[in-house]
Structure formats: structure tokens, C-alpha cells
Design an enzyme around this catalytic site. Structure first.
Site, PDB file in Angstrom:
ATOM      1  N   GLY A 308       0.785  -1.234   0.000  1.00 55.17           N
ATOM      2  CA  GLY A 308       0.000   0.000   0.000  1.00 55.17           C
ATOM      3  C   GLY A 308       0.812   1.277   0.000  1.00 55.17           C
ATOM      4  CB  THR A 309       2.126   3.339  -2.280  1.00 58.42           C
ATOM      5  OG1 THR A 309       1.393   2.794  -3.377  1.00 58.42           O
ATOM      6  CG2 THR A 309       3.309   2.441  -1.999  1.00 58.42           C
ATOM      7  CB  THR A 310      -0.774   7.609  -0.296  1.00 58.65           C
ATOM      8  OG1 THR A 310      -1.702   8.592  -0.776  1.00 58.65           O
ATOM      9  CG2 THR A 310       0.125   8.232   0.751  1.00 58.65           C
ATOM     10  N   GLY A 388       0.269   5.638  -6.223  1.00 58.12           N
ATOM     11  CA  GLY A 388       0.254   4.456  -5.398  1.00 58.12           C
ATOM     12  C   GLY A 388      -0.237   3.303  -6.249  1.00 58.12           C
ATOM     13  N   GLY A 389      -0.267   2.096  -5.663  1.00 62.00           N
ATOM     14  CA  GLY A 389      -0.849   0.999  -6.422  1.00 62.00           C
ATOM     15  C   GLY A 389      -0.023  -0.256  -6.516  1.00 62.00           C
TER      16      GLY A 389
END
Length: 488
Positions: A308-310, A388-389
Site C-alpha cells: 500500500g502506497t500514497t 500508489g498501487g
């Protein structure tokens, strides 16, 4: 959400949450620059995007100095511990996350924690170009953490996916499920411990606060981190990985991160435009990733994590820009003292640690698919973007960059366009509405899945741009509830 302005604005910011974007925008209104805006937004992201961002994680920032024109990459991603502690299997256990249509096993506990770089990264960003004091930069996050913020549908969904992690310990349940269950969408969520942490950080370096001691206390139950890990961690400045694409120059994340290399590889192989050309280039890059030959070998012999990223993108009127992507893995289930945040679980991910609780190389910066980027366009525009993704970061950034540089698409159109992703011979394809026949493409990929609507699976590209003459635009990807703000 998209925004644009021609009325002598001070800058623009795009991010994965409205509050995250507004925190950065407030710094621009108060006379700060793009780096100040990024720091304030990063602090806020830990408040309102806690599944994706945490002081216990790390990331990468691509920075452009408006004064010198120099572009620098800061690597503040987690590092594996210097030594492996015996008996660590006691601090390593498994949970199952429920994505609705599929489940996935995650490993959590003290033994899954790599040395975090987030807090060191904030300090390095500030030294690199920040102008406002930390007390001002953290003020929006402190206020939101203490007063509370409304949980969005997207953030609620993310929390339900990793419910077993957010409720793994008594301290985690007290923070994330104080009424017995995770806060519903539309409800108020408070985190006064995180406000306390930012207040301490505003007064002194994080290693001189109580935070470091509480991290080490959490690590006593089978973790590997020591005081030496925290004190010897270094943010690494790197030269960006740059390439000419059409008449534009694209700056990507450099090794040991993997994302920039794979995106560059795909861009260099791209012939033509459209879905079939994109899919072919992405498939070739994925084959190279699997083969790990040539230039990729030196990169991909490092463990890589990509959960998980942002992302946050900022540009100001003086030509400063900051594109920054962060992650906390999925969190390790343990809360750091009373400070309201969870440490990462990056050593628990299978690509880093495939065979057990201590199957990782000591004292090594981990690779990542994250790829904050800057683009110098031939007409003088400067674009900051990233996504992200997980593993789809590379395909999301690749497609947006290709549309901008080779198809000359407007920023909003490039982000909103339908996406595809190729991995291990499998094609995922967004096909919302009544669009053109994709038979030739699906014939090339018999193993495929059609997504009838745009979906968070395909990343969340948050992007901003300026023409250098007072015109700004920005877009937060609707796939991940993104938001953009132009500051007048």
C-alpha cells in the site's frame, strides 16, 4: 478531482485525500514553497490515510529547485536491520486480508519491521528546501488528529481489507476500533497520540524525542531493530534516472528502486500509441523483470516490496516542485507507545522474506516499485506526478507519462484515460462504458480480465503542472479519491 487557474496563483498540490491536499495548500497560502507543502501534506496523510502512510514507513521524493534548476531524488525508504536477532519467530505471525473477491496472507508482528525512514525523510526534505518552521508545517495535521476528521468511503474500505492488522493488538484496537469496530464511512476519527508526536517533532529531532525509545520498546518482543539501526539510518540523495521521451525529459526514481528502471525500459520499447502498443511494452518490461538480466540484474537482486502506497505532487510559483510517494507496507499490528502510529511490516512481505521470519539480507536498502517523477515538457511546462498501487505503479506512471509526452494529451485526460496492466502474462484492462473493440488486444492475452469500471487496482496518479508563467493545473485520481487544489 481536477483544478486549474490563471489568476496569479501561488502553486498547486494533488494528493490522495482532500485534507492531505488542503494541508499542503495552506502552506502555499502562508508563504511556503512546494517542499513546505509536501511536508505538511505528508504529515496530514498519516492522519487521514493511515492504512497507506505512517511515520513508521518510508518513501522517495523527487525535488526540483526553482533557484538552481537542479533535480534531486531523496531515498528515505526502509532499510533492513543491521543484525538478525535470535528468537524472532515469536514476533512473526500471519493474518488473512479479505479483498472481497480474493484473500491474501500478510505477516505482521515486531519481527517484520525494517528500519523506518519517514521521520528522517521529513528532516531531509526540510533541509533540502523547506522554509517554514516545523510547528507551522505540522499544524494542520495536529489540528485534524486532535479534533478528528470524517472517514471517507475509500479509507473505510481500505481499513476493512486490513481489519485483522488494525485490530491485531489491544493497542491497535484501542486506536482504530475504539467503539468495538472500525469507524464507518462518515464517522469521526480522532488520533490525539499522533498530534502529540508532531508537537514533539516540532521542538526537536525525532531521535531526541520519546519516539525512538518507544519504537525500541515495541521491538523487544522478537523484533530486530536496535538503537544503532535508528541512529545510523541515512536518507540517501541520488541522481534521478532521466531519459528523453519525444521532446520531453522525464526524471524517474533511480536504483536501488525498481519502478523507474522498469518504466524507462517500457518507454524505450514503446512503438506507437494506444492499448496494444502500451500492453506490448509493458509485457516486454515484465519479462525483463522476471528474467532479471542485463541492467535489471544489479537492481532486482535486492528484495523488493510494493504494498500500500500514497502519493503527493506539489509545484509553486517559483518553480520549486516535489513529487513524493510513501508506504508503510500494510502495518505490523503494533502501535508505537502512545504516539498513534503503526510501524511497517516490510520484512514480512514475501518478496523480501520468502522463507520465514529472518530470510532477508542484513543492512540493505530495499528496492521498491514506487516512482515519483518530474517531466520537463518542450513548451516549458513542468509536471510532477506519481502513483500508489503496488505493482501497478509502474504501469500507471508509464501510461500517463506516455500520453503526456508522446500523445501530447492534456494533464487531466492523461490521468483519466482508461488503463491496463500486464504481469506474469496476464492482462488487466479497464473498459468503462461503450468503448472500441479490444478483440485484437485480448487475442494477444488470452489470460485477461476486463474491468467494467475504473478501479483503484490501476493506481492513483496525482499530478500537477505549471507553464512557468502563472498558469497551474492539477488532478487527483478519482480511482483513489484524489484531490487537487490551486492556491490563489
Amino acid at each position: 478531482m481536477a483544478a486549474s487557474s490563471r489568476d496569479t496563483p501561488k502553486g498547486s498540490i494533488a494528493a490522495g485525500h482532500q485534507l492531505t491536499a488542503e494541508a499542503g495548500a495552506q502552506m502555499l497560502r502562508d508563504g511556503g514553497n512546494a517542499v513546505d507543502a509536501a511536508i505538511a501534506a505528508l504529515a496530514m496523510s498519516c492522519v487521514c490515510e493511515p492504512v497507506l502512510a505512517s511515520p513508521g514507513g518510508g518513501g522517495f521524493a523527487m525535488i526540483r529547485s526553482g533557484e538552481t534548476g537542479k533535480t534531486t531524488l531523496l531515498d528515505f525508504f526502509p532499510q533492513t536491520p543491521r543484525q538478525k536477532r535470535s528468537g524472532s519467530s515469536e514476533g512473526f505471525h500471519s493474518i488473512t486480508a479479505d479483498f472481497g473477491s480474493a484473500t491474501q496472507v500478510f505477516h505482521i508482528g515486531p519481527a517484520t519491521v525494517a528500519t523506518p525512514g519517514f521521520l528522517a525523510g521529513l528532516s531531509a526534505l526540510h533541509r533540502q528546501g523547506g522554509t517554514l518552521p516545523f510547528a507551522d508545517l505540522f499544524s494542520p495535521a495536529i489540528e485534524a488528529a486532535r479534533a478528528g476528521h470524517i472517514v471517507t468511503r475509500y479509507q473505510h474500505y481500505l481499513s476493512t481489507v486490513v481489519r485483522p492488522i488494525l485490530t491485531a493488538t489491544e493497542a491497535a484496537r484501542t486506536l482504530y476500533a475504539p467503539a468495538g469496530d472500525l469507524p464507518a464511512a462518515g464517522s469521526l476519527f480522532r488520533n490525539p497520540g499522533l498530534a502529540e508526536m508532531y508537537e514533539e517533532l516540532a521542538r526537536k529531532d525525532w531521535l531526541r524525542t520519546g519516539i525512538a525509545g518507544q519504537i525500541l520498546k515495541e521491538q523487544e518482543a522478537g523484533g530486530h531493530l536496535t538503537r544503532a539501526d535508528l541512529e545510523n539510518y541515512r536518507v540517501e540523495p541520488r541522481e534521478p534516472l532521466s531519459l528523453r521521451l519525444g521532446a520531453a525529459t522525464v526524471h524517474l526514481n533511480a536504483p536501488p528502486a525498481a519502478g523507474g528502471v522498469l518504466i524507462r525500459y517500457a518507454l524505450q520499447l514503446l512503438e506507437g500509441s494506444g492499448r496494444t502498443a502500451f500492453a506490448g511494452a509493458l509485457e516486454a518490461a515484465d519479462r525483463a523483470r522476471l528474467a532479471a538480466r542485463g541492467d535489471l540484474q544489479a537492481l532486482l537482486d535486492r528484495p523488493m516490496r510494493q504494498q500500500g502506497t500514497t502519493h503527493i505532487s506539489t509545484i509553486d510559483a517559483e518553480g520549486n516542485a516535489c513529487s513524493v510517494t510513501v508506504s508503510n507496507g500494510t502495518g505490523n499490528g503494533e502501535i508505537v507507545g502512545s504516539y498513534g502510529f503503526m510501524l511497517n511490516n516490510i520484512l514480512g512481505e514475501e518478496d523480501v522474506n520468502p522463507h520465514g521470519s529472518a530470510d532477508w539480507p542484513a543492512d540493505q536498502r530495499l528496492a521498491s516499485m514506487m516512482c515519483p517523477a518530474l517531466i520537463d515538457m518542450p513548451d516549458g511546462r513542468l509536471i510532477a506526478l506519481g502513483s500508489g498501487g503496488s505493482s501497478r505503479i509502474r504501469s500507471a506512471v508509464f501510461q500517463v507519462v506516455a500520453r503526456l509526452c508522446l500523445e501530447e494529451a492534456p494533464l487531466e485526460d492523461a490521468v483519466r484515460a482508461s488503463r491496463l496492466h500486464v504481469e506474469n502474462g496476464h492482462l488487466d484492462l479497464e473498459l468503462p462504458g461503450a468503448e472500441a473493440d479490444v478483440g485484437p488486444l485480448t487475442d494477444l492475452f488470452p489470460d485477461h480480465r476486463i474491468w467494467p469500471e475504473k478501479n483503484m487496482f490501476f493506481g492513483g496518479v496525482h499530478a500537477v503542472s505549471t507553464d512557468g508563467h502563472g498558469t497551474f493545473s492539477g488532478i487527483g485520481d478519482s480511482r483513489r479519491e484524489g484531490a487537487a487544489v490551486i492556491v490563489e
